[in-house]
Every structure is written in structure tokens, then in C-alpha cells.
Enzyme design. Structure first.
Site, PDB file in Angstrom:
ATOM      1  N   CYS A   2       0.831  -1.209   0.000  1.00 55.84           N
ATOM      2  CA  CYS A   2       0.000   0.000   0.000  1.00 55.84           C
ATOM      3  C   CYS A   2       0.860   1.252   0.000  1.00 55.84           C
ATOM      4  CB  CYS A   2      -0.877   0.027   1.232  1.00 55.84           C
ATOM      5  SG  CYS A   2      -1.913  -1.418   1.372  1.00 55.84           S
ATOM      6  N   ARG A  27       5.116   0.175  -6.519  1.00 54.04           N
ATOM      7  CA  ARG A  27       5.055  -0.720  -5.360  1.00 54.04           C
ATOM      8  C   ARG A  27       3.980  -1.792  -5.517  1.00 54.04           C
ATOM      9  NH1 ARG A  27       7.269   1.535  -0.728  1.00 54.04           N
ATOM     10  NH2 ARG A  27       5.668   0.632   0.587  1.00 54.04           N
ATOM     11  N   TRP A  75      -2.978  -2.552  -1.614  1.00 54.66           N
ATOM     12  CA  TRP A  75      -2.562  -3.905  -1.992  1.00 54.66           C
ATOM     13  C   TRP A  75      -3.300  -4.796  -1.001  1.00 54.66           C
ATOM     14  CZ3 TRP A  75       1.197  -6.014  -5.400  1.00 54.66           C
ATOM     15  CH2 TRP A  75       1.602  -7.334  -5.128  1.00 54.66           C
ATOM     16  N   ASN A  99      -1.670   2.258   6.069  1.00 57.28           N
ATOM     17  CA  ASN A  99      -0.800   1.160   5.608  1.00 57.28           C
ATOM     18  C   ASN A  99      -0.484   0.283   6.797  1.00 57.28           C
ATOM     19  OD1 ASN A  99      -0.644   2.259   3.117  1.00 57.28           O
ATOM     20  ND2 ASN A  99       1.498   2.888   3.242  1.00 57.28           N
ATOM     21  N   GLY A 100      -0.271  -1.002   6.561  1.00 54.33           N
ATOM     22  CA  GLY A 100       0.058  -1.906   7.666  1.00 54.33           C
ATOM     23  C   GLY A 100      -1.144  -2.761   8.006  1.00 54.33           C
ATOM     24  N   GLU A 480      17.923 -23.437  -4.108  1.00 51.88           N
ATOM     25  CA  GLU A 480      17.544 -22.042  -4.316  1.00 51.88           C
ATOM     26  C   GLU A 480      18.791 -21.155  -4.465  1.00 51.88           C
ATOM     27  OE1 GLU A 480      15.098 -20.526  -5.219  1.00 51.88           O
ATOM     28  OE2 GLU A 480      15.327 -18.461  -4.572  1.00 51.88           O
ATOM     29  N   LYS A 484      19.627 -18.932  -7.722  1.00 54.42           N
ATOM     30  CA  LYS A 484      19.898 -17.495  -7.669  1.00 54.42           C
ATOM     31  C   LYS A 484      21.180 -17.188  -8.417  1.00 54.42           C
ATOM     32  CE  LYS A 484      16.983 -16.175  -6.872  1.00 54.42           C
ATOM     33  NZ  LYS A 484      15.809 -16.935  -6.655  1.00 54.42           N
ATOM     34  N   GLU A 487      20.893 -17.660 -12.273  1.00 56.55           N
ATOM     35  CA  GLU A 487      20.014 -16.671 -12.913  1.00 56.55           C
ATOM     36  C   GLU A 487      20.717 -15.344 -13.177  1.00 56.55           C
ATOM     37  OE1 GLU A 487      16.618 -16.669 -10.023  1.00 56.55           O
ATOM     38  OE2 GLU A 487      15.446 -16.702 -11.865  1.00 56.55           O
ATOM     39  N   HIS A 503      27.842 -40.026  -4.489  1.00 54.48           N
ATOM     40  CA  HIS A 503      27.262 -40.970  -5.451  1.00 54.48           C
ATOM     41  C   HIS A 503      27.464 -40.507  -6.896  1.00 54.48           C
ATOM     42  CE1 HIS A 503      25.615 -43.324  -2.235  1.00 54.48           C
ATOM     43  NE2 HIS A 503      25.116 -42.219  -1.685  1.00 54.48           N
ATOM     44  N   LYS A 599       9.937 -11.863 -15.434  1.00 50.07           N
ATOM     45  CA  LYS A 599       9.431 -11.955 -14.069  1.00 50.07           C
ATOM     46  C   LYS A 599       8.238 -12.902 -13.982  1.00 50.07           C
ATOM     47  CE  LYS A 599       9.373 -10.953  -9.739  1.00 50.07           C
ATOM     48  NZ  LYS A 599      10.372 -11.658  -8.938  1.00 50.07           N
TER      49      LYS A 599
HETATM   50  C1  AGP Z   1      12.985 -17.058  -9.368  1.00 48.88           C
HETATM   51  O1  AGP Z   1      14.124 -16.333  -9.095  1.00 48.88           O
HETATM   52  C2  AGP Z   1      12.665 -17.190 -10.783  1.00 48.88           C
HETATM   53  N1  AGP Z   1      12.690 -15.980 -11.493  1.00 48.88           N
HETATM   54  C3  AGP Z   1      11.642 -18.214 -11.218  1.00 48.88           C
HETATM   55  O2  AGP Z   1      12.190 -19.464 -10.952  1.00 48.88           O
HETATM   56  C4  AGP Z   1      10.238 -18.169 -10.584  1.00 48.88           C
HETATM   57  O3  AGP Z   1      10.317 -18.527  -9.234  1.00 48.88           O
HETATM   58  C5  AGP Z   1       9.299 -19.130 -11.343  1.00 48.88           C
HETATM   59  O4  AGP Z   1       9.179 -18.702 -12.671  1.00 48.88           O
HETATM   60  C6  AGP Z   1       7.940 -19.240 -10.710  1.00 48.88           C
HETATM   61  O5  AGP Z   1       7.288 -18.024 -10.667  1.00 48.88           O
HETATM   62  P1  AGP Z   1       6.000 -17.817  -9.775  1.00 48.88           P
HETATM   63  O6  AGP Z   1       6.408 -17.966  -8.355  1.00 48.88           O
HETATM   64  O7  AGP Z   1       5.520 -16.416 -10.097  1.00 48.88           O
HETATM   65  O8  AGP Z   1       4.997 -18.856 -10.171  1.00 48.88           O
END
Ligand code: AGP
Length: 604
Positions: A2, A27, A75, A99-100, A480, A484, A487, A503, A599
Site C-alpha cells: 500500500c 510498489r 494492496w 498502511n500496515g 535455491e 539465484k 540466474e 554418489h 518476471k
Molecule cells: C525465481 O528467481 C525465478 N525468477 C523463477 O524461478 C520463478 O520462481 C518461477 O518462474 C515461478 O514463478 P511464480 O512464483 O511467479 O509462479
């Protein structure tokens, strides 16, 4: 998340409010509204969706001369994104924006309803304005009524309130959510929940502290601290760069979002934890009736949060869990049974692969739940139930704070089910809840940590690959970390279970193989240590992340001595995020917009 703006003065109030709101668009929001008080008359406009809808509604409204106004982008957290739920919220003759989250809103609302007050919205915010008007009836002054009102609110808030009872004054309060007061000429005052709406409008601003409250009039800015002592306003010069203001001074949105994690988790937890139980208002208690298995389905980072939580579900809630990669699940002709709860996890709520699996589950007649960051997204609309992760908009393509909030929601959900199934004792649930409360402080980035990671990062810019390794929940965290890194740095990285290296992958070990070893003290420490020693003996270059110094490592990043492995998980999460980011920055990459990635992936 928000956003709030406010204005008191004689310029074009509507334009100032709408411009301010458009500066907060980045935001994320799903509805917006403004209220302007002029000559003791309110003009109020609200609209769902983009700001252009609000602009159209207010197109013929053109107040000139002195006025006061407040505006808000919402939001959704409590209640759907509808006009009735959009701010400003009305009492009899006052409006409020907020907000909050008001944690005790349900109790306050009950009391007000018993007094005969009717509520129009489903929001927590509406209690503020009704409480204020109730206090006004018995208080000697308007400010007194406002002070009494905020003293009854628990939770985090930034509030602006305007009332016909004092039509040249804006009342404000700040507790845990940001709020800035600005001024240009003496008789003009501005408010905003972040710098950007104020840039170009005010020359100097006051960054309010938690607990501050007060009021502004054309001639005065009165601020009181949490002990009700009057404070001298402390003005600062305002930056003139909007993009850097949006990034809050950080180099990248990703960096800002990593730093924000401590704060957004407070929102994720808010209203959902009490001393001894988890409460998801959004869930019907019979959602878990007849359920013997949970199937978690997602992509990318969301898949990793699901995998991490599968350990928690089986350990604490004693329920069978399977975790599926959405793009695989779609075509594997899965056996779907009605005693399975299907849970889709998605930051965006729009990822095509995950959305399709949700449709499949619905068609097969399964109960469905979505964990999502975006209200009203396709998945939220489709599922039987949804839990919002409340991370606020995430701009960096590489997800960080969305992951953190997903794991926290899952952890809470585990305890919620554990209570239903009696799989943990009340004492065990209380202990887990007290751990949840420690996450925000664990996520704060300690002095010197980021600097140390930046220094270390220069040693990890080459080589023939990275292995992030861990056991138990630290295995999904390793996945993860590796995701990161690849990517944003475009270096080859894999996440692996520590015990699985011998293994096969250990064949790759040499000084040019970089191992990022997650070594928590509260989860299989000795076993993980042996696995890292095996790699060290074969000369892999090792960076150990642990609270216990590890002399077989080339580099060592120390985490705090926290009391549970899940707290170690969150502290290590921040470290792998920062390490990946610093390596990518050294390689000259745009970490917010890495090559080839989007994204929101809305294609198969
Ligand atoms: C995360 O850093 C990625 N950009 C990607 O793996 C993402 O998590 C994936 O595409 C899923 O997206 P979502 O959570 O919007 O479904």
C-alpha cells in the site's frame, strides 16, 4: 504494498494527490482512492484497478483554493480488491487511510458493532475511523480523540485522518510502517509513505520515527513521540533522484528486496500468530476435513519453497506430502485422489505451468489452495482458498523476499494443520510460534556481513562450476542458492543434497569446483560436515556457511548462534542471496533484469 499520500495547501490538491499516487505505482496495488475536504465538504473517489480508473472518475473534480486531502493505493490484505474495501474509509464525517495491519481489529470491530456501528468494508482499517468518531463523542478535543484511538491499535500502521470537526488539519501516526512529512512553503504540507511522491514538490522532509503521531495545520507541524513528549521537527534535505528513491538508496531492486525481508515477514506474520495458535482468517476450518495427503506444485523458486516445507509438513503436521514441478506434473498423467489437498505456490499467480496444474486438480474434483503474493491473480481467483504471502511487489527477476514469505506461510500452515491433527502438543506449537517471531530479527543483515560477502565474492568469479550443498531443509535452500547464482551470474551452479555428492558429483572435485556448504549446527551437523570433508579431501574450494568455524574450508561465513535450524535456514538464505548478487555485480551483470528471463512466465 500500500501507499499513502496527503496534502494541505492551496495548490491543485487533486492533481498533487493523484501525481503522488502514480509515483507509488511501482510498489504494486489493486485499488486506489482519494478524499478531499474543502469548505467543510468531502469529495471522495475510489476505483478498482489501475490509477487511470480513478483519474477518470475524478476527471471533472477541480478544487481550487485551500483544501486538505489524503490518498491511498491499496494492496489487498484483508478483503478483496473492491471499491468498498479501497481507502479512504469513512466514518460519519471523517476519512482515514492506512498502511500496515491492525492486529486487534477483530476485537475492536466486535466492540464497535455491539455499539451499533455498521461497517461497510471487510478491512481492518475501517475500525480506525469508527473508533476515532466514538472517542470524539467523549473527548474534549479532536486531537485527544485521535490520540486515544491510536493508543488502542496493535500492529503496524501509518495513518492519515481528516475530519470535518477540524477541517484545516491532517492527523497522522506512524508505528512500524513508513511515513514522511514534507513542506515546501510554510503554509503547505505534504505526506507520503516513501520519498518518491515528494521529490520535486518539497524541499525538506521529516522522516517520522516509530511511535510518532501528531497533526499539521497551515501554520504548524506538531509531532509527539511514543511517550507523548512533543518533539522538535527535524528536517532533512530530500534527494532529487526518483529511481534511486524507489530503490531506497540500494544499487538494485534485488538488493533492496533482500534487505526488506525482515520487514515484510512482519506483514506475513501479522494477525496470523498469537501466543499459542496460528490463525488463517482466509481458510475455512473444513478445508482439511477428509484430507490425507497434500500435493505441492510450483516452478522455480516457488518449487524450492514447497520442497523445503515438505520436510516441515511431514515432521510437524504428520501428513503425507508430495512435491511436483508443475511443467512435469502436467503431462505425467498423475493419479489424483479426492483425499488430496492440491496446493499451488506462485509469487505472481500467473505462471502458466502452475496455473494449468491447478485447473487439472480442480477438474479432478480435488480441494485446492493457493499460496500467492498477488491478490486477484488468476490462481487466486481459481482456487477454492488462498493465502497471500504479503511480500509486497517484487521487482527483481530473481525472487528473494517472495521465497522467504512463502516458507514462512508454509511453516505457519504446518502448525495450523498440526493443531487440527493434534500432531504437536500445545507446548510444541507455542515453541514453534516463538521461533516464528524471531525470523524478522534473524533476517536483519548484521554489521559487516554484506561487506565480508562482497570481499569474498571476488574469489568466485571463474571455475568450472558451483555446488550448493545441504541436508534436510538446507537441500532445497541449496537448490535455491544455486538457482539465484545461475540466474544472475550466468555461472553454472547446482544444488545437491550433501549426502548424495559421493554418489557421482564428487568426481568433479578439484580446486576449480566451488562448494558452498550449508552447515547448520541444529540439523545433521556431523553428517553434513563429513560430506564437506570428503570434498575438501579432494581439493574442492569450499566456502562454509555455519555458526561453527570449520577449518577444512577455504572461506568461512559465520552465522549467529540461533536456537533452531529454521532460524539458521533464514540466516543462510540471506547469505546465499547476497553472495549470488555480489558475484553477479562483479561480473558486470544487471541483476534486476538478467538475460533471457522474465518476471512472470505466462507461456508453457
Ligand atoms: C525465481 O528467481 C525465478 N525468477 C523463477 O524461478 C520463478 O520462481 C518461477 O518462474 C515461478 O514463478 P511464480 O512464483 O511467479 O509462479
Amino acid at each position: 504494498m500500500c501507499g499513502i499520500v496527503g496534502y494541505l495547501g492551496s495548490k491543485k490538491t487533486k492533481d498533487i494527490l493523484l501525481d503522488g499516487l502514480s509515483e507509488l505505482e511501482y510498489r504494486g496495488y489493486d485499488s486506489a482512492g482519494i478524499a478531499v475536504l474543502q469548505n467543510n465538504n468531502f469529495s471522495v473517489f475510489k476505483a478498482v484497478g489501475k490509477l487511470v480508473n480513478l483519474q477518470e472518475k475524478a476527471a471533472t473534480f477541480d478544487p481550487s483554493g485551500f483544501a486538505i486531502g489524503i490518498g491511498h493505493t491499496r494492496w489487498a490484505t484483508h478483503g478483496k480488491p473492491t471499491e468498498l474495501n479501497a481507502h479512504p474509509h469513512l466514518g460519519e464525517s471523517s476519512y482515514v487511510v492506512h498502511n500496515g495491519i491492525i492486529e486487534n481489529y477483530a476485537a475492536l470491530k466486535r466492540n464497535l458493532q455491539e455499539d451499533g456501528i455498521k461497517f461497510l468494508s471487510q478491512t481492518d482499517t475501517e475500525v480506525i475511523v469508527h473508533l476515532f468518531e466514538k472517542e470524539l463523542k467523549s473527548s474534549g478535543s479532536v486531537f485527544n480523540a485521535f490520540t486515544k484511538t491510536i493508543s488502542q491499535l496493535h500492529g503496524a500502521f501509518a495513518i492519515l485522518l481528516v475530519t470535518k470537526s477540524e477541517s484545516d488539519t491532517i492527523f497522522f501516526a506512524k508505528q512500524g510502517s513508513p511515513m514522511i512529512v514534507g513542506r515546501d512553503t510554510e503554509d503547505e504540507k505534504y505526506f507520503a509513505s516513501s520519498d518518491t511522491p515528494l521529490i520535486g514538490k518539497c524541499s525538506e522532509v521529516i522522516y517520522l520515527d516509530d511511535g510518532d503521531y501528531g497533526y499539521v495545520t497551515p501554520s504548524e507541524i506538531s509531532i509527539f513521540d511514543k511517550n507523548a513528549h512533543k518533539k522538535a521537527p527535524h528536517f532533512s534535505k530530500l534527494s532529487t533522484n526518483k529511481l534511486s528513491a524507489q530503490k531506497n538508496g540500494f544499487r538494485f531492486f534485488m538488493e533492496k528486496e533482500i534487505y526488506e525481508q525482515s520487514e515484510v515477514i512482519i506483514d506475513t506474520l501479522m494477525g496470523r500468530i498469537s501466543d499459542n495458535e496460528i490463525n488463517f482468517e482466509e481458510l475455512d476450518s473444513n478445508l482439511f476435513e477428509g484430507i490425507n495427503e497434500i500435493k505441492l506444485c510450483a516452478c522455480g523458486t516457488s518449487y524450492h519453497s514447497a520442497l523445503a516445507s515438505s520436510y516441515l509438513f511431514e515432521r510437524y503436521a504428520k501428513i503425507r506430502v508430495s512435491v511436483e514441478i508443475a511443467s512435469e506434473f502436467r503431462y505425467k498423467e498423475p493419479l489424483l485422489c479426492k483425499d488430496t489437498l492440491f496446493v499451488a505456490i506462485s509469487q505472481s499467480g500467473e505462471t502458466a505451468d502452475t496455473l494449468e496444474t491447478l485447473k487439472m486438480a480442480k477438474e479432478a474434483g480435488l480441494k485446492t489452495l493457493v499460496l500467492c503474493n498477488v491478490d486477484n491473480s488468476s490462481m487466486v481467483r481459481l482456487a477454492d482458498a488462498s493465502i497471500l504471502t504479503r511480500a509486497g511487489i517484487e521487482k527483481g527477476v530473481a525472487s528473494t523476499k517472495a521465497f522467504a514469505t512463502q516458507v514462512v506461510v508454509f511453516w505457519m500452515l504446518t502448525l495450523y494443520i498440526a493443531k487440527i491433527k493434534n500432531s504437536l502438543t500445545p507446548n510444541e506449537i507455542e515453541k514453534q510460534i516463538s521461533l516464528l517471531r524471531e525470523i524478522p530479527s534473524v533476517l536483519q543483515i548484521k554489521d559487516g556481513l554484506h561487506e565480508k560477502i562482497t570481499r569474498l565474492s571476488k574469489r568466485y568469479l571463474h571455475g568450472h562450476g558451483f555446488f550448493f550443498i545441504g541436508r534436510d531443509v538446507f537441500y532445497p535452500l541449496a537448490l535455491e542458492g544455486a538457482l539465484k547464482l545461475k540466474e544472475i551470474s550466468y555461472l553454472h551452479a547446482e544444488g545437491y543434497p550433501s549426502g548424495e555428492m559421493k554418489h557421482g558429483p564428487i568426481a568433479l572435485a578439484d580446486p576449480e569446483l566451488f562448494t558452498i556448504a550449508l552447515l547448520p549446527q541444529h540439523m545433521l551437523y556431523e553428517k553434513s560436515k563429513s560430506n564437506v570433508e570428503e570434498l575438501s579431501a579432494r581439493d574442492s574450494t569450499i566456502c562454509a556457511i555455519s555458526p561453527i568455524e570449520f577449518d577444512k574450508a577455504d572461506d568461512y561465513i559465520k552465522i549467529s548462534n540461533v536456537r533452531d535450524y529454521m532460524l539458521e535456514f533464514f540466516e543462510m538464505m540471506v547469505i546465499v542471496q547476497l553472495l549470488s548478487m555480489e558475484i553477479a555485480i562483479r561480473l558486470g551483470n544487471d541483476v534486476d533484469m538478467p538475460r533471457n528471463l522474465a518476471k512472470s512466465v505466462t507461456v508453457e
